[in-house]
Design a protein around this motif. Structure first.
Motif, PDB file in Angstrom:
ATOM      1  N   PRO A 230       0.805  -1.232   0.000  1.00 33.11           N
ATOM      2  CA  PRO A 230       0.000   0.000   0.000  1.00 33.11           C
ATOM      3  C   PRO A 230       0.836   1.278   0.000  1.00 33.11           C
ATOM      4  O   PRO A 230       0.447   2.274  -0.585  1.00 33.11           O
ATOM      5  N   LYS A 231       2.005   1.225   0.626  1.00 34.77           N
ATOM      6  CA  LYS A 231       2.847   2.434   0.673  1.00 34.77           C
ATOM      7  C   LYS A 231       3.379   2.811  -0.708  1.00 34.77           C
ATOM      8  O   LYS A 231       3.854   3.939  -0.907  1.00 34.77           O
ATOM      9  N   ASN A 232       3.320   1.873  -1.646  1.00 37.78           N
ATOM     10  CA  ASN A 232       3.802   2.156  -3.001  1.00 37.78           C
ATOM     11  C   ASN A 232       2.677   2.269  -4.020  1.00 37.78           C
ATOM     12  O   ASN A 232       2.916   2.198  -5.221  1.00 37.78           O
ATOM     13  N   ILE A 233       1.435   2.397  -3.539  1.00 42.09           N
ATOM     14  CA  ILE A 233       0.303   2.699  -4.425  1.00 42.09           C
ATOM     15  C   ILE A 233       0.076   4.202  -4.366  1.00 42.09           C
ATOM     16  O   ILE A 233      -0.371   4.736  -3.351  1.00 42.09           O
ATOM     17  N   SER A 234       0.429   4.889  -5.433  1.00 44.37           N
ATOM     18  CA  SER A 234       0.364   6.357  -5.454  1.00 44.37           C
ATOM     19  C   SER A 234      -0.901   6.841  -6.147  1.00 44.37           C
ATOM     20  O   SER A 234      -1.304   6.289  -7.176  1.00 44.37           O
ATOM     21  N   PHE A 235      -1.503   7.872  -5.586  1.00 48.67           N
ATOM     22  CA  PHE A 235      -2.636   8.553  -6.214  1.00 48.67           C
ATOM     23  C   PHE A 235      -2.167   9.915  -6.702  1.00 48.67           C
ATOM     24  O   PHE A 235      -1.499  10.657  -5.966  1.00 48.67           O
ATOM     25  N   THR A 236      -2.486  10.234  -7.932  1.00 48.59           N
ATOM     26  CA  THR A 236      -2.174  11.551  -8.467  1.00 48.59           C
ATOM     27  C   THR A 236      -3.256  11.933  -9.464  1.00 48.59           C
ATOM     28  O   THR A 236      -4.185  11.161  -9.709  1.00 48.59           O
ATOM     29  N   THR A 237      -3.155  13.116 -10.037  1.00 48.01           N
ATOM     30  CA  THR A 237      -4.146  13.612 -10.993  1.00 48.01           C
ATOM     31  C   THR A 237      -3.422  14.176 -12.203  1.00 48.01           C
ATOM     32  O   THR A 237      -2.304  14.714 -12.072  1.00 48.01           O
ATOM     33  N   VAL A 238      -4.017  14.049 -13.360  1.00 48.44           N
ATOM     34  CA  VAL A 238      -3.427  14.647 -14.563  1.00 48.44           C
ATOM     35  C   VAL A 238      -3.157  16.133 -14.288  1.00 48.44           C
ATOM     36  O   VAL A 238      -4.076  16.864 -13.884  1.00 48.44           O
ATOM     37  N   PRO A 239      -1.930  16.595 -14.454  1.00 49.81           N
ATOM     38  CA  PRO A 239      -1.644  18.019 -14.236  1.00 49.81           C
ATOM     39  C   PRO A 239      -2.455  18.885 -15.218  1.00 49.81           C
ATOM     40  O   PRO A 239      -2.421  18.662 -16.438  1.00 49.81           O
ATOM     41  N   VAL A 240      -3.190  19.839 -14.684  1.00 45.91           N
ATOM     42  CA  VAL A 240      -4.054  20.681 -15.519  1.00 45.91           C
ATOM     43  C   VAL A 240      -3.918  22.149 -15.120  1.00 45.91           C
ATOM     44  O   VAL A 240      -3.394  22.474 -14.048  1.00 45.91           O
ATOM     45  N   VAL A 241      -4.395  23.006 -16.002  1.00 47.78           N
ATOM     46  CA  VAL A 241      -4.528  24.437 -15.713  1.00 47.78           C
ATOM     47  C   VAL A 241      -5.917  24.867 -16.171  1.00 47.78           C
ATOM     48  O   VAL A 241      -6.579  24.147 -16.930  1.00 47.78           O
ATOM     49  N   ASP A 242      -6.369  25.996 -15.688  1.00 50.16           N
ATOM     50  CA  ASP A 242      -7.676  26.517 -16.112  1.00 50.16           C
ATOM     51  C   ASP A 242      -7.711  26.711 -17.621  1.00 50.16           C
ATOM     52  O   ASP A 242      -6.709  27.093 -18.245  1.00 50.16           O
ATOM     53  N   ASN A 243      -8.857  26.482 -18.192  1.00 46.40           N
ATOM     54  CA  ASN A 243      -9.029  26.644 -19.628  1.00 46.40           C
ATOM     55  C   ASN A 243      -8.897  28.127 -19.994  1.00 46.40           C
ATOM     56  O   ASN A 243      -9.726  28.942 -19.601  1.00 46.40           O
ATOM     57  N   PRO A 244      -7.858  28.493 -20.749  1.00 43.32           N
ATOM     58  CA  PRO A 244      -7.650  29.921 -21.067  1.00 43.32           C
ATOM     59  C   PRO A 244      -8.722  30.499 -21.970  1.00 43.32           C
ATOM     60  O   PRO A 244      -8.852  31.732 -22.072  1.00 43.32           O
ATOM     61  N   ALA A 245      -9.501  29.647 -22.606  1.00 41.64           N
ATOM     62  CA  ALA A 245     -10.542  30.134 -23.521  1.00 41.64           C
ATOM     63  C   ALA A 245     -11.796  30.584 -22.777  1.00 41.64           C
ATOM     64  O   ALA A 245     -12.712  31.140 -23.395  1.00 41.64           O
TER      65      ALA A 245
ATOM     66  N   LYS B  92     -13.860  32.754 -19.746  1.00 45.25           N
ATOM     67  CA  LYS B  92     -13.833  33.871 -18.794  1.00 45.25           C
ATOM     68  C   LYS B  92     -14.288  33.394 -17.425  1.00 45.25           C
ATOM     69  O   LYS B  92     -13.703  33.739 -16.407  1.00 45.25           O
ATOM     70  N   VAL B  93     -15.365  32.614 -17.423  1.00 43.99           N
ATOM     71  CA  VAL B  93     -15.826  31.985 -16.178  1.00 43.99           C
ATOM     72  C   VAL B  93     -15.218  30.599 -16.153  1.00 43.99           C
ATOM     73  O   VAL B  93     -15.559  29.745 -16.972  1.00 43.99           O
ATOM     74  N   LYS B  94     -14.345  30.353 -15.227  1.00 50.87           N
ATOM     75  CA  LYS B  94     -13.572  29.129 -15.226  1.00 50.87           C
ATOM     76  C   LYS B  94     -14.443  27.935 -14.806  1.00 50.87           C
ATOM     77  O   LYS B  94     -14.862  27.821 -13.654  1.00 50.87           O
TER      78      LYS B  94
END
Length: 576
Positions: free
Chosen positions: A385-400, A402-404
């Motif tokens: 279990p100590k080697n089961i990692s949780f992460t998320t796709v690195p993302v940024v706000d959609n620049p297109a 105005k309301v994010k």
């Protein structure tokens, strides 16, 4: 006389071979054939006393009688044995002892139990397989599951309101979108695993998708550009294979299989293991999900567990990215509970878990059998279990926008994360299992090493992410002092492993570069040199799919990841 005295060597008492002749009703002596022996003796002669008087032959010790009308002695009676019946009378069958009767009944009973258990186990497995729904995703996934290779499973949670008590959840008219998505990668050596969440609001290009119809025909659902990731399932008739194809298009990682579950999965699985522990930093009273929890640790199951993973208005900035963190914490807790001795040693819990899991899942045909699902679970269980990692796709706000409301892939951080998963690299510090190289291969690393400034090498990209050759060149020149290096572009072929080819007189240069890059002996390929742009002999470094990023040694078990949030399944974390 015993058998030996009659010329027999079978240790068989002839007296035991008196059998009843059903035609005459008399007992007759019938000797079995054996090794060469003397002829069966005839009637015994009478003895003559002095004076010529004949005497009746004495019965041999142990003889009870003679057979009437013959001089042949009757069968020998063993000590303690009951007397034989008179000739012509039916022999009474000896009674079995009480101990023998018990043994026979017990043995027969055990056989019936074993047969019954086997039949019941077979019937139960068939019952479980009847619980599992399957979808044929064709070439989107692997045709079978391998226990000897790394594997990727796309876990999809839909927002379809199926199952009793789910009428109030999700979108009323939803066809079942990909609401929760986790790409689970399990390493080949089973030392580590990575669970990467993919935001449902990630803007992606969904590729064309062939789908299998109920009548067996194939229908291609046209792809669409710049759409939310969650519409890769359900929209326009898209099946889980379409979501798998979308994952590959976005990340470059091909899922081998998928597992899809609806709202009921969370409720039934947590109930089967008698609840899982979750932690919140502050008390929660969410009117949307109807979740009520005090600050600190609580045990949730059923409806309350579902409310926990659906809640987003009580955590962080109330967006989907913060809900993903909560879901990862929940899954880590569920994994710990399922792997606990309390669960694994309880037959009733295991049966409940088997029922709940199979009823909750839809999977591809490659893992559609219960035996295969069991194999998948056992392979995952090998990972600490100590080697089961949780992460998320690195993302940024959609620049297109105005309301994010949506996000896009962060091109500065995501490629290395994707490459680490593709190259089977752990996100945690794992002690690497060193390969046993043959002496001739290991010897390539032994010997003098040239100075870094003397190393002349050209770099080709043979399967690493785009731009890797230039990135590695920059690092070698600026950080490692290998100034006589150049970028030679793409190799034209894709190879799994990074290699270094060199001529015999370049061995000292090859050893230095191998030391700098962490190449093992098998990556070093004695051969010939080529000519660089200046007309000088040079080695050839070809970056393969195992390339982990500029400056990251190939023999390291893990690489320093860019700025990404991650957690592990062994740690209890509190949602905030």
């Amino acid at each position: 006389m015993d058998a030996q005295g009659r010329g027999r060597a079978d240790d068989i008492d002839p007296a035991d071979q008196w059998v009843l002749n059903p035609n005459t009703g008399d007992y007759e002596l019938r000797l079995q054939s054996s090794a060469p022996q003397s002829t069966v003796p005839g009637p015994r002669r009478t003895a003559t006393r002095a004076g010529g008087a004949a005497t009746r032959p004495r019965t041999a010790p142990g003889r009870d009688r003679e057979i009437p009308g013959t001089d042949v002695p009757g069968p020998r009676r063993r000590r303690g044995a009951p007397e034989e019946p008179p000739p012509g009378r039916r022999r009474t069958k000896p009674k079995k002892s009480r101990a023998k009767k018990i043994l026979l009944w017990t043995g027969g009973g055990m056989a019936l139990v074993l047969v019954g258990v086997s039949a019941a186990a077979y019937a139960y497995i068939k019952h479980l397989e009847g619980n599992v729904a399957t979808t044929d995703v064709g070439s989107a996934g692997a045709s079978s599951f391998s226990k000897d290779e790394a594997f990727n499973i796309l876990i999809i949670g839909t927002d379809k309101r199926t199952g009793a008590g789910n009428e109030g959840y999700g979108d009323k008219g939803s066809v079942g979108h990909a609401d929760t998505n986790i790409l689970l990668h399990v390493s080949k050596d089973r030392t580590n695993a990575t669970a990467m969440s993919i935001p449902r609001d990630l803007m992606v290009d969904i590729p064309d998708c062939p789908t299998r119809q109920e009548d067996g025909s194939e229908k291609i659902v046209a792809g669409t550009l710049n759409q939310r990731f969650n519409t890769s399932l359900g929209q326009g008739g898209r099946d889980p294979g379409c979501t798998m194809r979308t994952v590959e298009a976005v990340t470059g990682i091909k899922p081998d299989h998928f597992m899809m579950a609806d709202f009921n999965a969370v409720k039934t699985l947590t109930t089967a293991v008698d609840g899982v522990e979750v932690c919140v930093e502050k008390a929660v009273d969410d009117k949307e999900s109807k979740l009520k929890l005090p600050a600190g640790t609580s045990k949730v199951e059923g409806e309350q567990a579902l409310a926990f993973v659906r809640t987003r208005h009580s955590f962080g900035n109330q967006g989907d990215l913060d809900r993903i963190k909560v879901q990862q914490q929940f899954l880590g807790s569920l994994m710990r509970k399922m792997a606990s001795s309390d669960t694994l040693t309880s037959p009733s819990k295991l049966l409940k878990l088997a029922e709940a899991a199979t009823k909750a899942l839809t999977v591809d045909t490659g893992i559609g059998k219960v035996s295969t699902l069991k194999d998948v679970a056992l392979e995952l269980k090998k990972v600490p279990p100590k080697n089961i990692s949780f992460t998320t796709v690195p993302v940024v706000d959609n620049p297109a926008e105005k309301v994010k409301a949506t996000v896009v892939v962060d091109e500065s951080r995501a490629p290395q994360v994707f490459q680490m998963i593709k190259s089977d690299t752990s996100f945690t510090a794992v002690k690497k299992k060193e390969a046993k190289e043959k002496a001739a291969v290991a010897a390539r690393l032994k010997g003098t090493k040239a100075a870094a400034s003397e190393v002349r090498v050209q770099i080709l990209n043979g399967g690493a992410p785009a731009g890797s050759a230039q990135a590695q060149l920059n690092w070698l020149q600026l950080e490692a002092g290998v100034s006589k290096s150049e970028n030679a572009g793409n190799s034209g072929d894709t190879q799994a492993k990074t290699t270094l080819e060199y001529a015999p007189d370049q061995a000292d240069q090859a050893r230095r570069l191998a030391d700098i890059m962490g190449l093992n002996g098998s990556a070093m390929k004695p051969g010939k040199s080529v000519t660089n742009s200046q007309g000088l002999p040079t080695m050839t470094l070809t970056l393969g799919e195992d390339f982990k990023g500029a400056g990251v040694k190939l023999n390291s078990s893990s690489a320093a990841t860019p700025d990404v949030e991650k957690s592990t399944a062994d740690k209890v974390q509190c949602a905030s």
